[in-house]
Design a protein around this motif. Structure first.
Motif, short mmCIF file in Angstrom:
data_model
loop_
_atom_site.label_atom_id
_atom_site.label_comp_id
_atom_site.label_asym_id
_atom_site.label_seq_id
_atom_site.Cartn_x
_atom_site.Cartn_y
_atom_site.Cartn_z
N UNK A 2 0.84 -1.20 0.00
CA UNK A 2 0.00 0.00 0.00
C UNK A 2 0.88 1.25 0.00
N UNK A 3 1.90 1.27 0.82
CA UNK A 3 2.82 2.41 0.88
C UNK A 3 3.56 2.59 -0.43
N UNK A 4 4.01 1.50 -1.01
CA UNK A 4 4.73 1.58 -2.29
C UNK A 4 3.84 2.16 -3.38
N UNK A 17 2.43 3.51 8.38
CA UNK A 17 1.15 2.90 8.74
C UNK A 17 1.36 2.10 10.01
N UNK A 18 0.57 2.40 11.03
CA UNK A 18 0.59 1.62 12.27
C UNK A 18 -0.85 1.19 12.55
N UNK A 32 -2.94 4.61 12.60
CA UNK A 32 -2.27 5.86 12.26
C UNK A 32 -1.73 5.72 10.85
N UNK A 33 -2.01 6.69 9.99
CA UNK A 33 -1.37 6.76 8.68
C UNK A 33 -0.74 8.14 8.57
N UNK A 34 0.42 8.20 7.95
CA UNK A 34 1.11 9.47 7.76
C UNK A 34 1.84 9.44 6.43
#
Length: 76
Positions: A2-4, A17-18, A32-34
Motif C-alpha cells: 500500500x505504501x509503495x 502505517x501503524x 495511524x497513517x502518515x
C-alpha cells in the motif's frame, strides 16, 4: 504494498502505517497513517488513499464481541 503504491502515485517522500492488534475497546485509537511530502496536498491525498486501502483491502481478521455472542466480520 500500500505504501509503495502511494509513493508511486503522489510526490511524497515516505509513509507510515501503524495498526494495532489484539483486544481493542470501542474508544481505543486503532490506526495511524502518515505521509511526508514537500507540499501538503499530495500528503493529504496519499493519507486518504492509505486509510481507504487499509480499510478495504488489507487482510485483517476482526472478531466482534456482542452482548450475546462473538462473530467474525467477513468484509467491510
Amino acid at each position: 504494498k500500500i505504501s509503495k503504491t502511494a509513493m508511486q502515485r503522489w510526490d511524497i517522500l515516505d509513509t507510515l502505517i501503524i495498526h494495532r492488534v489484539g483486544e481493542i475497546q470501542i474508544s481505543d485509537t486503532i490506526v495511524l497513517v502518515a505521509a511526508w511530502a514537500g507540499h501538503r496536498a499530495p500528503a493529504f491525498d496519499a493519507c486518504r488513499f492509505l486509510i481507504e486501502e487499509l480499510k478495504h483491502n488489507a487482510p485483517f481478521w476482526k472478531q466482534e464481541t456482542l452482548t450475546d455472542k462473538m462473530r467474525w466480520v467477513e468484509s467491510n
